[in-house]
Design a protein around this motif. Structure first.
Motif, mmCIF file in Angstrom:
data_model
loop_
_atom_site.group_PDB
_atom_site.id
_atom_site.type_symbol
_atom_site.label_atom_id
_atom_site.label_comp_id
_atom_site.label_asym_id
_atom_site.label_seq_id
_atom_site.Cartn_x
_atom_site.Cartn_y
_atom_site.Cartn_z
ATOM 1 N N ILE A 1 0.848 -1.192 0.000
ATOM 2 C CA ILE A 1 0.000 0.000 0.000
ATOM 3 C C ILE A 1 0.885 1.244 0.000
ATOM 4 O O ILE A 1 1.762 1.396 0.846
ATOM 5 N N LEU A 2 0.628 2.124 -0.963
ATOM 6 C CA LEU A 2 1.368 3.384 -1.093
ATOM 7 C C LEU A 2 2.883 3.185 -1.047
ATOM 8 O O LEU A 2 3.590 3.856 -0.314
ATOM 9 N N ALA B 1 -4.850 -6.651 6.762
ATOM 10 C CA ALA B 1 -3.959 -5.502 6.590
ATOM 11 C C ALA B 1 -2.754 -5.698 7.499
ATOM 12 O O ALA B 1 -2.901 -6.150 8.632
ATOM 13 N N VAL C 1 0.737 -3.826 9.035
ATOM 14 C CA VAL C 1 1.500 -2.591 9.252
ATOM 15 C C VAL C 1 2.826 -2.979 9.895
ATOM 16 O O VAL C 1 2.847 -3.541 10.982
ATOM 17 N N GLY D 1 8.247 5.626 10.278
ATOM 18 C CA GLY D 1 7.349 5.267 9.187
ATOM 19 C C GLY D 1 7.043 3.783 9.222
ATOM 20 O O GLY D 1 7.435 3.062 10.151
ATOM 21 N N LYS E 1 3.261 -0.981 4.593
ATOM 22 C CA LYS E 1 1.944 -1.584 4.759
ATOM 23 C C LYS E 1 1.566 -2.425 3.555
ATOM 24 O O LYS E 1 2.044 -2.180 2.449
ATOM 25 N N VAL F 1 -6.431 0.228 11.066
ATOM 26 C CA VAL F 1 -5.163 -0.159 10.432
ATOM 27 C C VAL F 1 -5.105 0.396 9.015
ATOM 28 O O VAL F 1 -4.114 1.003 8.593
ATOM 29 N N VAL F 2 -6.205 0.214 8.275
ATOM 30 C CA VAL F 2 -6.240 0.685 6.889
ATOM 31 C C VAL F 2 -6.135 2.209 6.839
ATOM 32 O O VAL F 2 -5.437 2.781 6.000
ATOM 33 N N GLY G 1 -4.578 4.088 8.913
ATOM 34 C CA GLY G 1 -3.169 4.379 9.155
ATOM 35 C C GLY G 1 -2.364 4.239 7.889
ATOM 36 O O GLY G 1 -1.406 4.965 7.645
ATOM 37 N N CYS G 2 -2.796 3.295 7.057
ATOM 38 C CA CYS G 2 -2.098 3.050 5.799
ATOM 39 C C CYS G 2 -2.127 4.267 4.888
ATOM 40 O O CYS G 2 -1.253 4.468 4.070
ATOM 41 N N SER H 1 0.748 7.357 5.281
ATOM 42 C CA SER H 1 2.190 7.256 5.068
ATOM 43 C C SER H 1 2.474 6.365 3.872
ATOM 44 O O SER H 1 1.608 5.627 3.409
ATOM 45 N N SER I 1 5.869 9.561 6.905
ATOM 46 C CA SER I 1 4.806 9.089 7.800
ATOM 47 C C SER I 1 3.444 9.692 7.514
ATOM 48 O O SER I 1 2.422 9.093 7.791
#
Lengths: 185, 182
Positions: free
Chosen positions: A39-40, A158, A160, A167, A170, B19-20, B22-23, B26, B181
């Motif tokens: 993700i990202l 998900a 993390v 940072g 994810k 959680v998502v 938070g994704c 960052s 972040s």
């Protein structure tokens, strides 16, 4: 913290005989395979996720799952016409997940919630990037008990993974696997 | 039991949602800066101001950049002299805005070596890809400190060449991968 996690996983494995002695098919093991979607993360593409786990049924609905997972993300797409031509990062993790539902040996369809904590090591051979730290996961799953001994297990979660310098990385994991329940007839 | 499942399911969904969420605050971003230079192959140097701070991703996250995950380069280098010449790259921090900066007369003493010992044969051209450059880059800790300032000067140096025959660099790119972040 990482040592504590390893000790926790070891204790869970050592508990197995006593859990089984309490009667009922409550100990199992499983393997899964699927996809992991970063993700990202511009520098990674989706890749594979493979893992092994033990399963301990506690009480009537909680299942503890010490696991070992290997994720290999794909190399990045070109960015601003730069073809990076490198492999993606590898994420090796071990830890403990707890699921609510999908008890070992349970028959039929069983939706469940799962959350866990684990040590995540992210490493990229090409760039030299490496970080290892405690991370977290949460998601939902669907167990399908085919027999008291075998069940299918589909899971989306998900992940993390905080990084040493700050940072986090994810990803969303979508996996399917098979669980085996020891002692079931 | 069904009520318990329902409650646990709601808790699970909320936790997963957190959680998502938070994704989404960052990520890891790849920023590419282009440059093209020409300088002499007999010991000259080239200067190029690099300003990462004007990149939209950098602007969005400049207060929360956590790490330089990777630094890579890409360029085509042509040695037009009759003898082999060796190329090196050094970075130095700068506080002067790139658009008003003027070429320095010498390389600052605090410049860090990014790449060195790249030999280009006489009258030949060499392509350095991003992947290849990763194996050439030097002390990443020192380079990190410079690159994470967002504004630095790029110096290309050469040695061993002859005369004023130019060292020509085209399709030059500095490729920076950062984690941020929020």
């Amino acid at each position: 913290m990482k040592k504590g996690l390893a000790v926790g996983c070891l204790l869970a494995l050592l508990m197995a005989p006593s859990v089984m002695a309490q009667g009922g098919p409550r100990l199992g093991a499983g393997a899964y395979f699927g996809l992991s979607f970063p993700i990202l993360q511009d520098d990674q593409k989706s890749g594979t996720d493979f893992g092994l786990k033990a399963r301990f049924g506690l009480g009537s609905i909680v299942v503890l799952e010490p696991y070992l997972s290997f994720v290999k993300w794909g190399g990045p797409d070109p960015v601003d016409v730069v073809v990076m031509d490198i492999d993606g990062s590898k994420v090796t993790s071990f830890g403990l997940e707890a699921s609510l539902g999908n008890f070992p040996g349970q028959m039929g369809v069983a939706p469940y919630f799962v959350a866990g904590v684990g040590s995540y090591k992210v490493k990229n051979e090409a760039t030299g990037y490496e970080s290892s730290k405690l991370g977290f996961s949460a998601g939902l799953g669907l167990g399908i008990g085919l027999s008291p001994m075998f069940s299918l297990d589909f899971r989306g979660k998900a992940i993390v993974s905080p990084q040493e310098e700050g940072g986090s990385k994810k990803a969303i994991g979508a996996t399917g696997g098979i669980n085996f329940t020891f002692g079931a007839r | 039991m069904k009520k318990l499942y329902a409650k646990l399911g709601v808790i699970g969904l909320v936790l997963t949602g957190l959680v998502v969420a938070g994704c989404l605050t960052s990520g890891t971003f790849v920023i590419v800066k282009d440059f093209s230079v020409t300088f002499t192959a007999d010991g000259g140097f080239y200067w190029c101001p690099i300003d990462m701070t004007t990149d939209p991703d950098w602007e969005d996250h400049q207060q929360d950049i956590d790490d330089l995950d990777a630094l890579g380069l890409e360029f085509t280098i042509q040695n037009t002299s009759d003898v082999a010449s060796t190329f090196a790259i050094r970075f130095a921090t700068s506080t002067v805005p790139a658009e008003t900066a003027t070429p320095p007369t010498e390389i600052p003493s605090g410049a860090v070596t990014v790449l060195s010992g790249l030999t280009v044969a006489a009258n030949s051209t060499r392509n350095v890809s991003y992947a290849e450059s990763l194996g050439m880059i030097g002390d990443i800790a020192a380079i990190k400190a410079v690159v994470l300032t967002g504004r630095f000067d790029y110096f290309g140096t050469s040695s061993g060449g002859s005369g004023d025959d130019p060292f020509i660099i085209t399709k030059g790119k500095v490729i920076v991968t950062i984690s941020a972040s929020s």
